[in-house]
Design an enzyme around this catalytic site. Sequence first.
Site, PDB file in Angstrom:
ATOM      1  N   GLN A  92      29.100  43.036 -70.831  1.00  0.00           N
ATOM      2  CA  GLN A  92      28.966  41.639 -70.398  1.00  0.00           C
ATOM      3  C   GLN A  92      28.643  41.557 -68.903  1.00  0.00           C
ATOM      4  OE1 GLN A  92      32.410  39.452 -71.839  1.00  0.00           O
ATOM      5  NE2 GLN A  92      31.655  39.481 -73.935  1.00  0.00           N
TER       6      GLN A  92
ATOM      7  N   ASN B 250      42.432  39.297 -71.908  1.00  0.00           N
ATOM      8  CA  ASN B 250      43.338  40.316 -71.353  1.00  0.00           C
ATOM      9  C   ASN B 250      42.906  41.745 -71.664  1.00  0.00           C
ATOM     10  OD1 ASN B 250      45.313  38.934 -69.916  1.00  0.00           O
ATOM     11  ND2 ASN B 250      46.219  38.179 -71.822  1.00  0.00           N
TER      12      ASN B 250
ATOM     13  N   ASP C 263      50.093  31.271 -64.840  1.00  0.00           N
ATOM     14  CA  ASP C 263      51.352  31.737 -64.242  1.00  0.00           C
ATOM     15  C   ASP C 263      51.773  30.799 -63.105  1.00  0.00           C
ATOM     16  OD1 ASP C 263      51.231  34.227 -65.841  1.00  0.00           O
ATOM     17  OD2 ASP C 263      49.476  34.571 -64.618  1.00  0.00           O
TER      18      ASP C 263
ATOM     19  N   HIS D 129      48.024  39.620 -64.059  1.00  0.00           N
ATOM     20  CA  HIS D 129      48.454  38.658 -65.084  1.00  0.00           C
ATOM     21  C   HIS D 129      49.198  39.456 -66.156  1.00  0.00           C
ATOM     22  CE1 HIS D 129      48.761  35.595 -68.073  1.00  0.00           C
ATOM     23  NE2 HIS D 129      48.109  36.356 -68.935  1.00  0.00           N
TER      24      HIS D 129
HETATM   25  P1  NAX Z   1      41.667  34.486 -80.284  1.00  0.00           P
HETATM   26  O1  NAX Z   1      41.850  35.796 -80.962  1.00  0.00           O
HETATM   27  O2  NAX Z   1      42.085  33.230 -80.966  1.00  0.00           O
HETATM   28  O3  NAX Z   1      40.113  34.307 -79.931  1.00  0.00           O
HETATM   29  C1  NAX Z   1      39.367  35.313 -79.325  1.00  0.00           C
HETATM   30  C2  NAX Z   1      37.938  35.141 -79.772  1.00  0.00           C
HETATM   31  O4  NAX Z   1      37.138  36.060 -79.048  1.00  0.00           O
HETATM   32  C3  NAX Z   1      37.737  35.430 -81.265  1.00  0.00           C
HETATM   33  O5  NAX Z   1      37.093  34.317 -81.880  1.00  0.00           O
HETATM   34  C4  NAX Z   1      36.849  36.671 -81.270  1.00  0.00           C
HETATM   35  O6  NAX Z   1      35.932  36.692 -82.343  1.00  0.00           O
HETATM   36  C5  NAX Z   1      36.138  36.530 -79.918  1.00  0.00           C
HETATM   37  N1  NAX Z   1      35.585  37.767 -79.376  1.00  0.00           N
HETATM   38  C6  NAX Z   1      36.114  39.020 -79.438  1.00  0.00           C
HETATM   39  N2  NAX Z   1      35.284  39.896 -78.854  1.00  0.00           N
HETATM   40  C7  NAX Z   1      34.225  39.190 -78.409  1.00  0.00           C
HETATM   41  C8  NAX Z   1      33.032  39.528 -77.724  1.00  0.00           C
HETATM   42  N3  NAX Z   1      32.764  40.805 -77.396  1.00  0.00           N
HETATM   43  N4  NAX Z   1      32.160  38.543 -77.420  1.00  0.00           N
HETATM   44  C9  NAX Z   1      32.407  37.263 -77.757  1.00  0.00           C
HETATM   45  N5  NAX Z   1      33.513  36.868 -78.415  1.00  0.00           N
HETATM   46  C10 NAX Z   1      34.415  37.825 -78.722  1.00  0.00           C
HETATM   47  O7  NAX Z   1      42.337  34.637 -78.854  1.00  0.00           O
HETATM   48  P2  NAX Z   1      42.779  33.506 -77.817  1.00  0.00           P
HETATM   49  O8  NAX Z   1      44.157  33.065 -78.134  1.00  0.00           O
HETATM   50  O9  NAX Z   1      41.712  32.488 -77.716  1.00  0.00           O
HETATM   51  O10 NAX Z   1      42.883  34.373 -76.474  1.00  0.00           O
HETATM   52  C11 NAX Z   1      41.735  34.931 -75.867  1.00  0.00           C
HETATM   53  C12 NAX Z   1      42.131  35.913 -74.785  1.00  0.00           C
HETATM   54  O11 NAX Z   1      42.862  35.250 -73.767  1.00  0.00           O
HETATM   55  C13 NAX Z   1      43.049  37.050 -75.264  1.00  0.00           C
HETATM   56  O12 NAX Z   1      42.583  38.269 -74.698  1.00  0.00           O
HETATM   57  C14 NAX Z   1      44.395  36.685 -74.669  1.00  0.00           C
HETATM   58  O13 NAX Z   1      45.216  37.814 -74.471  1.00  0.00           O
HETATM   59  C15 NAX Z   1      43.964  36.058 -73.375  1.00  0.00           C
HETATM   60  N6  NAX Z   1      44.941  35.215 -72.660  1.00  0.00           N
HETATM   61  C16 NAX Z   1      44.914  35.241 -71.306  1.00  0.00           C
HETATM   62  C17 NAX Z   1      45.730  34.437 -70.539  1.00  0.00           C
HETATM   63  C18 NAX Z   1      45.672  34.465 -69.043  1.00  0.00           C
HETATM   64  O14 NAX Z   1      46.462  33.757 -68.411  1.00  0.00           O
HETATM   65  N7  NAX Z   1      44.787  35.246 -68.386  1.00  0.00           N
HETATM   66  C19 NAX Z   1      46.717  33.541 -71.179  1.00  0.00           C
HETATM   67  C20 NAX Z   1      46.428  33.233 -72.596  1.00  0.00           C
HETATM   68  C21 NAX Z   1      45.846  34.350 -73.405  1.00  0.00           C
HETATM   69  O15 NAX Z   1      46.903  35.138 -73.891  1.00  0.00           O
END
Ligand code: NAX
Length: 327
Positions: free
Chosen positions: A114, A133, A161, A189
């Site tokens: 990316q 993450n 946070d 984070h």
């Molecule tokens: P979900 O699993 O609901 O959604 C993630 C989406 O990303 C899925 O639809 C999947 O198909 C898609 N995806 C995976 N690989 C991809 C790629 N190479 N290109 C495009 N799309 C791709 O997760 P969600 O609850 O929406 O969380 C997303 C991310 O945010 C996770 O990694 C999670 O750990 C992280 N978070 C980060 C936070 C922060 O404060 N920095 C807090 C919230 C969250 O936990």
Amino acid sequence: MKSPIRVAVTGAAGQIGYSLLPRIASGAMFGPDQPVILQLIEAPIEKAMKALEGVAMELDDCAFPLLKGIVMTDDPRVGFKDANWCLLVGAKPRGPGMERADLLKDNGTIFISQGQIIDAVSAADARVAVVGNPANTNCMIAASQAKRLTPDRFTAMVRLDQNRAQTQLAKKAGVDLTEVKNIFIYGNHSPTMFPAFAHATIAGKPATSVITDTAWLHGAFCETVGKRGAAIIAARGASSAASAANALTDHVRSLVTPGAVHSIAVKSNGAYGFDPAVWAGMPVRTTTPGSYEVITSYVMDDFAKSKIATTNKELVDERGFVADMIK
Ligand code: NAX
């Protein structure tokens, strides 16, 4: 009417995407007079692309006046094309029994690709905000691939946070949330991040003179903020989504608002004793829309220094796991 900006969002059919996209399209992120074109990127999986179609149908059904177009794609070259903002939400989740090093490497592959594509096809003024993450290290990895876009264009989100810490301080002090100011997040984070309460103010006074329970500040406060994500999973059976989407809205809104003072994870360049090559949360002041300066003037006491050393070590270790990938 301004001309529309292009906002690319990965993981657009995920939980955070579902809460985030209406916020962008309604004007909460870029303002009530800024039209947007959403460029929604999903993994090349039939189920995910089908779900994305449903999300786009719902966006249509909202009839947002600022939403001037929706692109749906599983090809990042299409999704990031001419994007002014690239919001990297999608990431590979940690599976049962998966080692942290493997998670870092699997995500490293995604964020290397990316980073290269964003650098090649995005707009001249492109900015990148990483949520997926491990967000700090994923951001570092994406930035490492860029030749055209400078490292300061790549930020990772620690705003959730910061928002959590602000609320906890307000509750403890028994004041309205808006009375709590200058609470900033340092480091990763992850549960090691440090909410620097000693610099916060409550109703204009030092937070430590309003909340005199030092054991709470050093212990339960830091722990509650650090482990809030796990507490939400335990209660909800799913990770934070609405609050994460809200925090990303705040992250970008603050970055496009000159004068805003807020926490983001940036290339540390050695500030506050962090390893110069890691992306660490710290306070910044937005200068012009999308640009910022790191606020380096806060003085750390011994407790803060030891917390920063711990979160710095974790970031250095994460970098070590992927070092061979980003050469
Ligand atoms: P979900 O699993 O609901 O959604 C993630 C989406 O990303 C899925 O639809 C999947 O198909 C898609 N995806 C995976 N690989 C991809 C790629 N190479 N290109 C495009 N799309 C791709 O997760 P969600 O609850 O929406 O969380 C997303 C991310 O945010 C996770 O990694 C999670 O750990 C992280 N978070 C980060 C936070 C922060 O404060 N920095 C807090 C919230 C969250 O936990």
